[in-house]
Scaffold this active site. Structure first.
Site, short mmCIF file in Angstrom:
data_model
loop_
_atom_site.label_atom_id
_atom_site.label_comp_id
_atom_site.label_asym_id
_atom_site.label_seq_id
_atom_site.Cartn_x
_atom_site.Cartn_y
_atom_site.Cartn_z
N THR A 62 20.18 16.29 -63.87
CA THR A 62 20.37 16.42 -62.57
C THR A 62 20.50 14.95 -61.61
O THR A 62 20.43 14.90 -60.65
CB THR A 62 19.66 17.49 -61.91
N ASP A 102 29.78 21.20 -57.55
CA ASP A 102 30.82 20.74 -56.67
C ASP A 102 31.31 19.38 -56.87
O ASP A 102 32.51 18.85 -56.73
CB ASP A 102 30.48 20.85 -55.33
N TYR A 132 28.11 12.04 -63.69
CA TYR A 132 27.47 13.35 -63.58
C TYR A 132 28.73 14.42 -63.38
O TYR A 132 28.50 15.21 -64.12
CB TYR A 132 26.55 13.42 -62.21
#
Ligand SMILES: NC(=O)c1ccc[n+]([C@@H]2O[C@H](COP(=O)([O-])OP(=O)(O)OC[C@H]3O[C@@H](n4cnc5c(N)ncnc54)[C@H](OP(=O)(O)O)[C@@H]3O)[C@@H](O)[C@H]2O)c1
Length: 289
Positions: A62, A102, A132
């Site tokens: 993350t 998103d 990412y």
């Protein structure tokens, strides 16, 4: 139900455990030391040993900025790690609920027939702008290719008591500063993990498969989110306007991130402001302990 949870020590993972216990499920919580999802053989062995009725993947790389320079590691976790879980779940015939982001979109708002920006729907084309985002999209594809029973849930702007997050940072800054500068030109859906976690379990309980958008209802800029955090927390801190260009970061951030579901079998999450209220109450309770 017996549920295998990968990435169980992360911010979302911890709320999935709480929500699962509350709902009366049997949770088999596997954090990274117990299960590294990049190790395909270990993942397969875990499914054979645990024999879950379903599984949830809360594990991910993350570090959005770090992914730009550690592309291989980000892909190993977010794409192939997710794929390992999806194939192992499919091999024992159970559903995997996998969480995506998103960031798979390009951040340019789609428009409604009047020309006004509208939230991204599941059927909108993807176009990640960061490593990412690319790694999360590759993960979605591996999960959906492994079984028609699997579910990919895109969410956004997560905050919860189990990890560092924007609300947490603002509360700390607001306690010691008179003003903060926050960008106005990134808009999205703040999502409390205390709302998302039970909704993920609901997808398993109702057998909802395929691609799903689940994020706090409504949308706001980071600047507006900060203002609401200070209002609800009764902190006297002014939020000044800033732009993304002023805050150079290694990975590009999507300017528009609002997510909504077009599916009739998906129950929307409560408004993001209610999520913030729930988070503040949970945080206050945690600090009293
Ligand atoms: N945070 C957001 O704003 C946001 C927005 C949209 C979507 N999402 C998605 O939501 C999901 C949950 O995010 P989160 O905010 O809860 O993230 P988080 O707090 O960073 O948790 C991720 C967890 O994954 C673990 N992990 C990393 N590599 C692993 C590996 N190889 N094997 C097993 N576990 C591994 C991490 O363990 P270590 O700490 O030991 O590395 C950490 O406990 C992720 O899929 C993320 O992409 C997050």
């Amino acid at each position: 139900m017996r549920l295998l949870v990968a990435g169980a020590a992360g911010m979302l993972g911890l709320d999935v455990l709480r929500a699962g216990e509350r709902a009366g499920h049997e949770l088999v919580a596997l954090a990274r030391p117990e299960l590294d999802i990049t190790d395909g053989a270990s993942v397969q062995e875990a499914f054979e040993r645990v024999r879950p009725d379903a599984a949830l993947n809360c594990a991910a790389w993350t570090d959005v900025d770090g992914a730009e320079t550690h592309s291989e590691q980000a892909h190993a976790v977010n794409a192939d790690g997710a794929g390992n879980l999806a194939r192992a779940a499919a091999a024992v015939g159970v559903q995997l609920v996998h969480v995506s982001s998103d960031y798979v979109f390009d951040g340019e708002a789609p428009r409604d027939p009047t020309g006004a920006p509208r939230a991204y729907l599941e059927s909108d084309p993807t176009g990640p702008r960061s490593v990412y985002g690319e790694s999360k999209l590759a993960g979605e594809r591996q999960v959906l290719a492994a079984s028609q029973r699997h579910t990919v849930v895109r969410s956004s702007w997560l905050f919860g008591i189990g990890g560092r997050n924007f609300a947490d940072t603002m509360l700390e800054l607001g306690a010691v500063r008179d003003t903060v500068q926050v960008v106005t030109d990134q808009v999205g859906c703040p999502t409390w993990t205390g709302h998302l976690a039970p909704a993920l379990l609901g997808l398993i309980e109702r057998g909802v498969a395929g691609l799903v958008h689940l994020a706090g209802a409504g949308h706001v800029s980071w600047n507006g989110f900060a203002g609401e955090i200070f209002r609800q927390a009764e902190l006297d801190c002014r939020v000044e306007e800033a732009t993304t260009a002023q805050m150079a970061r290694p990975a590009p951030r999507p300017a528009w991130s609002a997510l909504e579901s077009e599916r009739e079998d998906v129950l929307p999450l409560p408004p993001w402001q209610d999520g913030l209220a729930g988070y503040l109450a949970a945080r206050a309770g945690m600090m009293r302990v």
